[in-house]
Design a protein around this motif. Sequence first.
Motif, PDB file in Angstrom:
ATOM      1  N   HIS A 254       2.566   4.547  -9.031  1.00 37.85           N
ATOM      2  CA  HIS A 254       3.072   3.479  -8.180  1.00 37.85           C
ATOM      3  C   HIS A 254       1.894   2.744  -7.563  1.00 37.85           C
ATOM      4  N   ALA A 255       1.967   1.411  -7.563  1.00 37.46           N
ATOM      5  CA  ALA A 255       0.957   0.618  -6.855  1.00 37.46           C
ATOM      6  C   ALA A 255       1.199   0.672  -5.363  1.00 37.46           C
ATOM      7  N   ALA A 256       2.468   0.756  -4.979  1.00 36.45           N
ATOM      8  CA  ALA A 256       2.857   0.902  -3.575  1.00 36.45           C
ATOM      9  C   ALA A 256       4.215   1.576  -3.533  1.00 36.45           C
ATOM     10  N   MET A 257       4.406   2.425  -2.536  1.00 33.63           N
ATOM     11  CA  MET A 257       5.698   3.072  -2.337  1.00 33.63           C
ATOM     12  C   MET A 257       5.788   3.552  -0.907  1.00 33.63           C
ATOM     13  N   GLY A 258       6.933   3.320  -0.285  1.00 36.46           N
ATOM     14  CA  GLY A 258       7.167   3.835   1.048  1.00 36.46           C
ATOM     15  C   GLY A 258       7.833   5.193   0.986  1.00 36.46           C
ATOM     16  N   ASP A 259       7.702   5.970   2.061  1.00 33.87           N
ATOM     17  CA  ASP A 259       8.402   7.239   2.134  1.00 33.87           C
ATOM     18  C   ASP A 259       9.895   7.033   1.908  1.00 33.87           C
ATOM     19  N   GLY A 260      10.484   7.862   1.056  1.00 38.94           N
ATOM     20  CA  GLY A 260      11.901   7.765   0.744  1.00 38.94           C
ATOM     21  C   GLY A 260      12.184   7.129  -0.593  1.00 38.94           C
ATOM     22  N   GLU A 261      11.358   6.123  -0.987  1.00 39.30           N
ATOM     23  CA  GLU A 261      11.599   5.370  -2.231  1.00 39.30           C
ATOM     24  C   GLU A 261      13.076   4.970  -2.307  1.00 39.30           C
ATOM     25  N   ILE A 262      13.613   4.424  -1.224  1.00 42.25           N
ATOM     26  CA  ILE A 262      15.059   4.328  -1.027  1.00 42.25           C
ATOM     27  C   ILE A 262      15.778   3.438  -2.035  1.00 42.25           C
ATOM     28  N   GLY A 263      15.070   2.498  -2.677  1.00 41.67           N
ATOM     29  CA  GLY A 263      15.727   1.605  -3.620  1.00 41.67           C
ATOM     30  C   GLY A 263      15.767   2.131  -5.033  1.00 41.67           C
ATOM     31  N   VAL A 264      15.250   3.314  -5.279  1.00 37.40           N
ATOM     32  CA  VAL A 264      15.152   4.070  -6.527  1.00 37.40           C
ATOM     33  C   VAL A 264      13.845   3.812  -7.281  1.00 37.40           C
ATOM     34  N   SER A 265      13.046   2.847  -6.860  1.00 36.35           N
ATOM     35  CA  SER A 265      11.738   2.653  -7.487  1.00 36.35           C
ATOM     36  C   SER A 265      10.722   2.242  -6.433  1.00 36.35           C
ATOM     37  N   GLY A 266       9.477   2.629  -6.658  1.00 35.81           N
ATOM     38  CA  GLY A 266       8.371   2.017  -5.951  1.00 35.81           C
ATOM     39  C   GLY A 266       7.922   0.832  -6.775  1.00 35.81           C
ATOM     40  N   VAL A 267       6.693   0.392  -6.563  1.00 36.18           N
ATOM     41  CA  VAL A 267       6.131  -0.632  -7.447  1.00 36.18           C
ATOM     42  C   VAL A 267       5.597   0.111  -8.665  1.00 36.18           C
ATOM     43  N   GLU A 268       6.457   0.198  -9.687  1.00 37.03           N
ATOM     44  CA  GLU A 268       6.149   0.977 -10.890  1.00 37.03           C
ATOM     45  C   GLU A 268       5.067   0.268 -11.689  1.00 37.03           C
ATOM     46  N   VAL A 269       4.081   1.033 -12.149  1.00 34.17           N
ATOM     47  CA  VAL A 269       2.914   0.395 -12.752  1.00 34.17           C
ATOM     48  C   VAL A 269       2.258   1.344 -13.753  1.00 34.17           C
ATOM     49  N   ALA A 270       1.712   0.767 -14.803  1.00 36.22           N
ATOM     50  CA  ALA A 270       0.898   1.533 -15.748  1.00 36.22           C
ATOM     51  C   ALA A 270      -0.510   1.685 -15.179  1.00 36.22           C
ATOM     52  N   GLY A 271      -1.290   2.575 -15.772  1.00 34.60           N
ATOM     53  CA  GLY A 271      -2.657   2.742 -15.280  1.00 34.60           C
ATOM     54  C   GLY A 271      -3.336   3.932 -15.901  1.00 34.60           C
ATOM     55  N   GLU A 272      -4.309   4.460 -15.178  1.00 34.07           N
ATOM     56  CA  GLU A 272      -4.983   5.672 -15.613  1.00 34.07           C
ATOM     57  C   GLU A 272      -5.467   6.452 -14.394  1.00 34.07           C
ATOM     58  N   VAL A 273      -5.493   7.769 -14.568  1.00 35.78           N
ATOM     59  CA  VAL A 273      -5.830   8.680 -13.477  1.00 35.78           C
ATOM     60  C   VAL A 273      -6.937   9.608 -13.940  1.00 35.78           C
ATOM     61  N   THR A 274      -7.984   9.725 -13.126  1.00 32.59           N
ATOM     62  CA  THR A 274      -9.070  10.668 -13.397  1.00 32.59           C
ATOM     63  C   THR A 274      -8.925  11.863 -12.468  1.00 32.59           C
ATOM     64  N   VAL A 275      -8.868  13.053 -13.051  1.00 36.25           N
ATOM     65  CA  VAL A 275      -8.724  14.284 -12.258  1.00 36.25           C
ATOM     66  C   VAL A 275      -9.777  15.296 -12.681  1.00 36.25           C
TER      67      VAL A 275
ATOM     68  N   ASP B 123      -1.751  32.404 -11.395  1.00 39.71           N
ATOM     69  CA  ASP B 123      -2.874  31.607 -10.904  1.00 39.71           C
ATOM     70  C   ASP B 123      -2.365  30.332 -10.240  1.00 39.71           C
ATOM     71  N   ILE B 124      -3.258  29.640  -9.573  1.00 38.47           N
ATOM     72  CA  ILE B 124      -2.974  28.322  -8.996  1.00 38.47           C
ATOM     73  C   ILE B 124      -3.860  27.304  -9.681  1.00 38.47           C
ATOM     74  N   LEU B 125      -3.273  26.207 -10.144  1.00 37.77           N
ATOM     75  CA  LEU B 125      -4.032  25.109 -10.732  1.00 37.77           C
ATOM     76  C   LEU B 125      -4.350  24.096  -9.638  1.00 37.77           C
ATOM     77  N   ALA B 126      -5.625  23.826  -9.432  1.00 33.33           N
ATOM     78  CA  ALA B 126      -6.069  22.849  -8.428  1.00 33.33           C
ATOM     79  C   ALA B 126      -6.467  21.566  -9.151  1.00 33.33           C
ATOM     80  N   VAL B 127      -5.728  20.492  -8.883  1.00 38.44           N
ATOM     81  CA  VAL B 127      -5.941  19.206  -9.549  1.00 38.44           C
ATOM     82  C   VAL B 127      -6.468  18.214  -8.516  1.00 38.44           C
ATOM     83  N   THR B 128      -7.749  17.914  -8.583  1.00 40.01           N
ATOM     84  CA  THR B 128      -8.350  16.966  -7.645  1.00 40.01           C
ATOM     85  C   THR B 128      -8.274  15.562  -8.235  1.00 40.01           C
ATOM     86  N   ILE B 129      -7.623  14.667  -7.522  1.00 38.12           N
ATOM     87  CA  ILE B 129      -7.422  13.296  -7.997  1.00 38.12           C
ATOM     88  C   ILE B 129      -8.640  12.473  -7.598  1.00 38.12           C
TER      89      ILE B 129
END
Length: 305
Positions: free
Chosen positions: A184-205, A73-79
Amino acid sequence: MYRISKEHIIYAMSKENRPCLQVQAGSKIVFETYDCFENQINFEDVVAFQELDMNRINPATGPVYIEDTEPGDILAVTIEEIKIAEQGVLTTGPNLGVMGNEIQENMVKLVTIRNQHVIFSNELHIPINPMIGVIGTAPQKGRISCGTPHDHGGNMDCKEIKEGTTLLLPVNVPGALLALGDLHAAMGDGEIGVSGVEVAGEVTVTVNVIKEKQWPLPMAIQKERIITIASEELLDDAANRAVSNMVSFLIEELQLAKADASLLLSAAGNLRVCQVVNPLKTARMELGMVYVSQLGFSLCEYINK
């Protein structure tokens, strides 16, 4: 609506992980998450960074067992929504990221998140683009660290895994065993420095299940575009497979000839880098939904939202 506390975390995705929640398809779930350091960094203290418990990096909240999902099956996760904390952290240092061979000392930077911006400095305010770095299902066998991306998802660090996106993931084991974290609060393509703006939070899906489809996964569906994602040891290989996956989708689902699919992507698609700093590199192939819908594709045919 269901809610999962951030105390229910895993550090590797595996069919051996015990589910912390069991839900039906169509359910809405709120995942509370730590940041990628499990909230261990509270000061701009290099010594504290050096003393991090590296066994607690990239925790993912979960896993969740989705009823009536079976391998294939395929799991569809809508953010639906991503809420982020008011403080984030960035780090880099020797042997970390693209410039790690030229950086002599570890650096920890705490940033305030205010008015939809990351306050990088007095002069630099970066617009937020909240996204999920780690999201995946259990692999068919073995354990895959939450810090590693692969065909099950994992640490893809794709900035398009954001609000409004439906991420399609493989179901490799009964129940799928969905887990996510590393916001991540913000991240550019590549994440070249090894981190984006790492942040705690919550996600509803919202989770749904698609049956009897053999699409190349992971995939992401947005109002504006459709995306195929691939992770490989070499970035060239990841890019090539992301393209190949999109071509396969266009051939198998929308009946384009292989040459026409290739020409369409060359004329109207965008091949992009997700990240180059994880154990496997990740690339994505994007194609405007305007073209896919003209060929007769609609995700609404397959899921009830």
